[in-house]
Design a protein around this motif. Structure first.
Motif, PDB file in Angstrom:
ATOM      1  N   GLY A   1     -11.732   1.456 -12.817  1.00 29.64           N
ATOM      2  CA  GLY A   1     -11.764  -0.054 -12.384  1.00 29.64           C
ATOM      3  C   GLY A   1     -12.210  -1.231 -10.703  1.00 29.64           C
ATOM      4  N   SER A   2     -12.530   0.117  -9.515  1.00 27.86           N
ATOM      5  CA  SER A   2     -13.024  -0.488  -8.437  1.00 27.86           C
ATOM      6  C   SER A   2     -14.305  -1.362  -8.698  1.00 27.86           C
ATOM      7  CB  SER A   2     -13.219   0.484  -7.743  1.00 27.86           C
ATOM      8  OG  SER A   2     -11.874   1.091  -7.010  1.00 27.86           O
ATOM      9  N   ILE A   3     -15.191  -0.508  -9.356  1.00 33.09           N
ATOM     10  CA  ILE A   3     -16.318  -1.625  -9.590  1.00 33.09           C
ATOM     11  C   ILE A   3     -16.086  -2.762 -10.449  1.00 33.09           C
ATOM     12  CG2 ILE A   3     -18.640  -1.163 -10.900  1.00 33.09           C
ATOM     13  CD1 ILE A   3     -18.612   2.327 -10.073  1.00 33.09           C
ATOM     14  N   GLU A   4     -15.832  -3.171 -11.647  1.00 31.17           N
ATOM     15  CA  GLU A   4     -15.538  -3.585 -12.623  1.00 31.17           C
ATOM     16  C   GLU A   4     -14.865  -4.616 -11.178  1.00 31.17           C
ATOM     17  OE1 GLU A   4     -14.329  -2.142 -17.060  1.00 31.17           O
ATOM     18  OE2 GLU A   4     -13.281  -1.988 -15.144  1.00 31.17           O
ATOM     19  N   TYR A   5     -13.720  -4.620 -10.756  1.00 32.89           N
ATOM     20  CA  TYR A   5     -13.223  -5.655  -9.499  1.00 32.89           C
ATOM     21  C   TYR A   5     -14.177  -5.858  -9.039  1.00 32.89           C
ATOM     22  CZ  TYR A   5     -10.861  -7.341  -5.761  1.00 32.89           C
ATOM     23  OH  TYR A   5      -9.746  -8.455  -4.912  1.00 32.89           O
ATOM     24  N   ALA A   6     -15.321  -5.319  -8.103  1.00 33.89           N
ATOM     25  CA  ALA A   6     -16.621  -5.850  -7.245  1.00 33.89           C
ATOM     26  C   ALA A   6     -17.634  -6.622  -8.728  1.00 33.89           C
ATOM     27  CB  ALA A   6     -17.046  -4.672  -7.182  1.00 33.89           C
ATOM     28  N   ALA A   7     -17.479  -6.146  -9.768  1.00 35.12           N
ATOM     29  CA  ALA A   7     -18.322  -7.269 -10.608  1.00 35.12           C
ATOM     30  C   ALA A   7     -17.633  -7.992 -10.783  1.00 35.12           C
ATOM     31  CB  ALA A   7     -18.374  -6.373 -11.793  1.00 35.12           C
ATOM     32  N   ALA A   8     -16.705  -8.069 -10.939  1.00 31.19           N
ATOM     33  CA  ALA A   8     -15.985  -9.376 -12.040  1.00 31.19           C
ATOM     34  C   ALA A   8     -16.008 -10.025 -11.189  1.00 31.19           C
ATOM     35  CB  ALA A   8     -14.506  -8.726 -12.434  1.00 31.19           C
ATOM     36  N   HIS A   9     -14.805 -10.409  -9.894  1.00 28.60           N
ATOM     37  CA  HIS A   9     -13.993 -11.049  -9.179  1.00 28.60           C
ATOM     38  C   HIS A   9     -14.832 -11.527  -7.573  1.00 28.60           C
ATOM     39  CE1 HIS A   9     -10.592 -11.807 -11.499  1.00 28.60           C
ATOM     40  NE2 HIS A   9     -11.061  -9.487 -11.247  1.00 28.60           N
ATOM     41  N   LEU A  10     -15.785  -9.360  -7.208  1.00 25.83           N
ATOM     42  CA  LEU A  10     -16.817 -10.379  -5.804  1.00 25.83           C
ATOM     43  C   LEU A  10     -17.487 -10.476  -5.680  1.00 25.83           C
ATOM     44  CD1 LEU A  10     -15.118  -7.694  -4.110  1.00 25.83           C
ATOM     45  CD2 LEU A  10     -13.944  -9.245  -4.239  1.00 25.83           C
ATOM     46  N   GLY A  11     -18.350 -10.572  -7.272  1.00 24.97           N
ATOM     47  CA  GLY A  11     -20.143 -11.438  -7.676  1.00 24.97           C
ATOM     48  C   GLY A  11     -20.965 -10.315  -6.967  1.00 24.97           C
ATOM     49  N   SER A  12     -20.946  -9.565  -7.135  1.00 29.14           N
ATOM     50  CA  SER A  12     -22.003  -8.179  -6.760  1.00 29.14           C
ATOM     51  C   SER A  12     -22.746  -8.156  -7.613  1.00 29.14           C
ATOM     52  CB  SER A  12     -21.121  -6.766  -6.335  1.00 29.14           C
ATOM     53  OG  SER A  12     -20.634  -6.519  -4.960  1.00 29.14           O
ATOM     54  N   SER A  13     -23.532  -8.184  -7.247  1.00 32.37           N
ATOM     55  CA  SER A  13     -25.032  -8.404  -8.635  1.00 32.37           C
ATOM     56  C   SER A  13     -25.861  -7.280  -9.225  1.00 32.37           C
ATOM     57  CB  SER A  13     -25.830  -9.753  -8.583  1.00 32.37           C
ATOM     58  OG  SER A  13     -26.565  -9.287  -7.184  1.00 32.37           O
ATOM     59  N   LEU A  14     -25.379  -5.929  -7.983  1.00 32.83           N
ATOM     60  CA  LEU A  14     -25.988  -4.640  -8.242  1.00 32.83           C
ATOM     61  C   LEU A  14     -24.961  -3.550  -8.216  1.00 32.83           C
ATOM     62  CD1 LEU A  14     -28.519  -3.152  -7.975  1.00 32.83           C
ATOM     63  CD2 LEU A  14     -28.827  -3.498  -5.927  1.00 32.83           C
ATOM     64  N   ILE A  15     -25.342  -2.558  -8.785  1.00 31.60           N
ATOM     65  CA  ILE A  15     -24.182  -1.630  -8.756  1.00 31.60           C
ATOM     66  C   ILE A  15     -25.147  -0.534  -8.470  1.00 31.60           C
ATOM     67  CG2 ILE A  15     -22.360  -0.049  -9.826  1.00 31.60           C
ATOM     68  CD1 ILE A  15     -21.428  -2.852 -11.811  1.00 31.60           C
ATOM     69  N   ILE A  16     -24.685   0.505  -7.619  1.00 34.15           N
ATOM     70  CA  ILE A  16     -25.554   1.687  -7.388  1.00 34.15           C
ATOM     71  C   ILE A  16     -24.401   3.111  -7.643  1.00 34.15           C
ATOM     72  CG2 ILE A  16     -27.627   3.017  -5.952  1.00 34.15           C
ATOM     73  CD1 ILE A  16     -28.750   0.290  -6.708  1.00 34.15           C
ATOM     74  N   VAL A  17     -25.271   3.829  -8.584  1.00 33.74           N
ATOM     75  CA  VAL A  17     -24.577   5.082  -8.582  1.00 33.74           C
ATOM     76  C   VAL A  17     -25.183   6.236  -7.561  1.00 33.74           C
ATOM     77  CG1 VAL A  17     -23.612   6.938  -9.932  1.00 33.74           C
ATOM     78  CG2 VAL A  17     -23.560   4.446 -10.645  1.00 33.74           C
ATOM     79  N   MET A  18     -25.391   6.441  -6.230  1.00 35.59           N
ATOM     80  CA  MET A  18     -25.910   7.208  -5.355  1.00 35.59           C
ATOM     81  C   MET A  18     -25.126   9.002  -5.645  1.00 35.59           C
ATOM     82  SD  MET A  18     -27.793   6.350  -2.086  1.00 35.59           S
ATOM     83  CE  MET A  18     -25.171   6.505  -1.172  1.00 35.59           C
ATOM     84  N   GLY A  19     -26.610   9.449  -5.940  1.00 31.08           N
ATOM     85  CA  GLY A  19     -25.999  11.153  -5.910  1.00 31.08           C
ATOM     86  C   GLY A  19     -26.771  11.954  -5.222  1.00 31.08           C
ATOM     87  N   HIS A  20     -27.235  12.595  -4.519  1.00 26.74           N
ATOM     88  CA  HIS A  20     -27.380  13.436  -2.834  1.00 26.74           C
ATOM     89  C   HIS A  20     -27.837  14.824  -2.943  1.00 26.74           C
ATOM     90  CE1 HIS A  20     -23.794  15.848  -1.177  1.00 26.74           C
ATOM     91  NE2 HIS A  20     -23.222  15.091  -2.224  1.00 26.74           N
ATOM     92  N   GLU A  21     -29.091  14.970  -2.887  1.00 32.93           N
ATOM     93  CA  GLU A  21     -29.271  16.822  -2.848  1.00 32.93           C
ATOM     94  C   GLU A  21     -28.103  17.720  -1.899  1.00 32.93           C
ATOM     95  OE1 GLU A  21     -31.638  17.579  -4.665  1.00 32.93           O
ATOM     96  OE2 GLU A  21     -33.421  15.441  -4.678  1.00 32.93           O
ATOM     97  N   LYS A  22     -28.737  19.021  -2.752  1.00 38.58           N
ATOM     98  CA  LYS A  22     -27.136  19.752  -1.510  1.00 38.58           C
ATOM     99  C   LYS A  22     -26.179  19.174  -2.098  1.00 38.58           C
ATOM    100  CE  LYS A  22     -31.362  21.530   0.772  1.00 38.58           C
ATOM    101  NZ  LYS A  22     -31.422  22.808   0.077  1.00 38.58           N
ATOM    102  N   CYS A  23     -25.764  18.486  -3.268  1.00 35.65           N
ATOM    103  CA  CYS A  23     -23.802  18.222  -3.493  1.00 35.65           C
ATOM    104  C   CYS A  23     -23.221  19.315  -3.780  1.00 35.65           C
ATOM    105  CB  CYS A  23     -24.249  17.118  -4.574  1.00 35.65           C
ATOM    106  SG  CYS A  23     -22.696  16.465  -5.240  1.00 35.65           S
ATOM    107  N   GLY A  24     -22.239  19.713  -3.394  1.00 34.26           N
ATOM    108  CA  GLY A  24     -21.340  21.052  -3.798  1.00 34.26           C
ATOM    109  C   GLY A  24     -20.655  21.025  -5.128  1.00 34.26           C
ATOM    110  N   ALA A  25     -19.933  18.687  -5.210  1.00 40.13           N
ATOM    111  CA  ALA A  25     -19.629  19.090  -6.131  1.00 40.13           C
ATOM    112  C   ALA A  25     -20.037  19.468  -7.625  1.00 40.13           C
ATOM    113  CB  ALA A  25     -19.387  17.936  -6.177  1.00 40.13           C
ATOM    114  N   VAL A  26     -21.906  18.993  -8.164  1.00 41.47           N
ATOM    115  CA  VAL A  26     -22.626  19.382  -9.252  1.00 41.47           C
ATOM    116  C   VAL A  26     -23.340  20.748  -8.730  1.00 41.47           C
ATOM    117  CG1 VAL A  26     -24.906  18.787  -9.383  1.00 41.47           C
ATOM    118  CG2 VAL A  26     -23.653  17.063  -8.766  1.00 41.47           C
ATOM    119  N   THR A  27     -23.057  21.781  -7.698  1.00 45.38           N
ATOM    120  CA  THR A  27     -23.726  23.001  -7.554  1.00 45.38           C
ATOM    121  C   THR A  27     -21.883  23.837  -8.262  1.00 45.38           C
ATOM    122  OG1 THR A  27     -24.895  22.450  -5.357  1.00 45.38           O
ATOM    123  CG2 THR A  27     -23.715  24.989  -5.992  1.00 45.38           C
ATOM    124  N   GLY A  28     -20.892  23.496  -8.279  1.00 42.31           N
ATOM    125  CA  GLY A  28     -19.495  23.259  -8.738  1.00 42.31           C
ATOM    126  C   GLY A  28     -19.852  23.847 -10.011  1.00 42.31           C
TER     127      GLY A  28
END
Ligand SMILES: [Zn+2]
Length: 234
Positions: free
Chosen positions: A118-145
């Motif tokens: 919902g947050s991403i859709e809001y930015a795309a639809a109402h704020l005019g953001s032209s780029l969406i980045i999904v950023m993970g990271h090395e040593k991520c505890g969630a992905v390790t879990g």
């Protein structure tokens, strides 16, 4: 008396809801899409900002009182970033951006749950953001879990277990014969790509990808070097 009180409460709640809805509508109207930068320009800004950050040459743009004032009437962030909640991965810092530049959505494991979508859709639809980045990271505890969960070691806290379960399918594309660290490394990228694919299938985002040509890209932040690696460009 009991009924009267309840009716009074109901009327009060109804009035409050009406006010809240009108405020929300007003906020959305004020946030109507503005002419933004192209996705390529937005990406270049992030690349340049991360180079400054990783080399210790940050300029910390857009963080002065004048910028605060200029944003009081509305925002037009040039990029939306969905990143992990990990304290080492704050998008505004690692891309050396300031106030009003980045619409940031953060959740452990950078998953696209309902609130994130919902947050991403809001930015795309109402704020005019032209780029969406999904950023993970090395040593991520969630992905390790999530790897542990996949191997039968579920977290005992239901909320954490549910979050990790949503990452587990990313490991379908990871060779289970690899060592644990290598699996997590591959799982981090697979999880980002899984989220990117999920976002690209959403009708609302599909629509703005076609109508406004927005990009949705994956990226990985290296907690050892401070560098961001973009997974691909359209
Ligand atoms: Zn993480």
């Amino acid at each position: 008396m009991y009924l009267c009180t309840n009716n009074f409460r109901a009327a009060g709640l109804s009035a409050l809801l009406t006010i809240m809805l009108s405020l929300t509508s007003a906020a959305i109207a004020n946030d109507a899409p503005k002419a933004g930068v192209t996705p390529a320009t937005a990406l270049n800004r992030l690349v340049a900002g991360n180079q400054r950050f990783a080399s210790g040459k940050m300029t910390r743009p857009n963080d002065d009182p004048a910028r605060i004032k200029s944003l009081a009437s509305g925002q037009a962030p040039f990029v939306t970033v969905l990143s992990c909640s990990d304290s080492r991965v704050p998008p505004e810092l690692v891309f050396d951006q300031g106030l009003g530049d980045v619409f940031t959505v953060r959740v452990a494991g950078n998953i696209a749950d309902a609130a994130a979508i919902g947050s991403i859709e809001y930015a795309a639809a109402h704020l005019g953001s032209s780029l969406i980045i999904v950023m993970g990271h090395e040593k991520c505890g969630a992905v390790t879990g999530a790897l542990d969960a996949k191997n039968g070691k579920k977290d005992s806290i239901p909320g954490i277990a549910a979050l990790l379960d949503s990452i587990v399918p990313a490991y379908d594309s990871v060779n289970a014969n690899l060592g644990r660290d290598a699996q997590v490394h591959a799982g981090i990228e697979a999880n980002v790509l899984q989220t990117v694919a999920k976002l690209k299938e959403l009708p609302e985002l599909k629509s703005v990808m076609v109508s406004r040509g927005i990009w949705i890209l994956g990226a990985i932040y290296d907690v050892s070097t401070g560098k961001v690696r973009f997974l691909k460009t359209p």
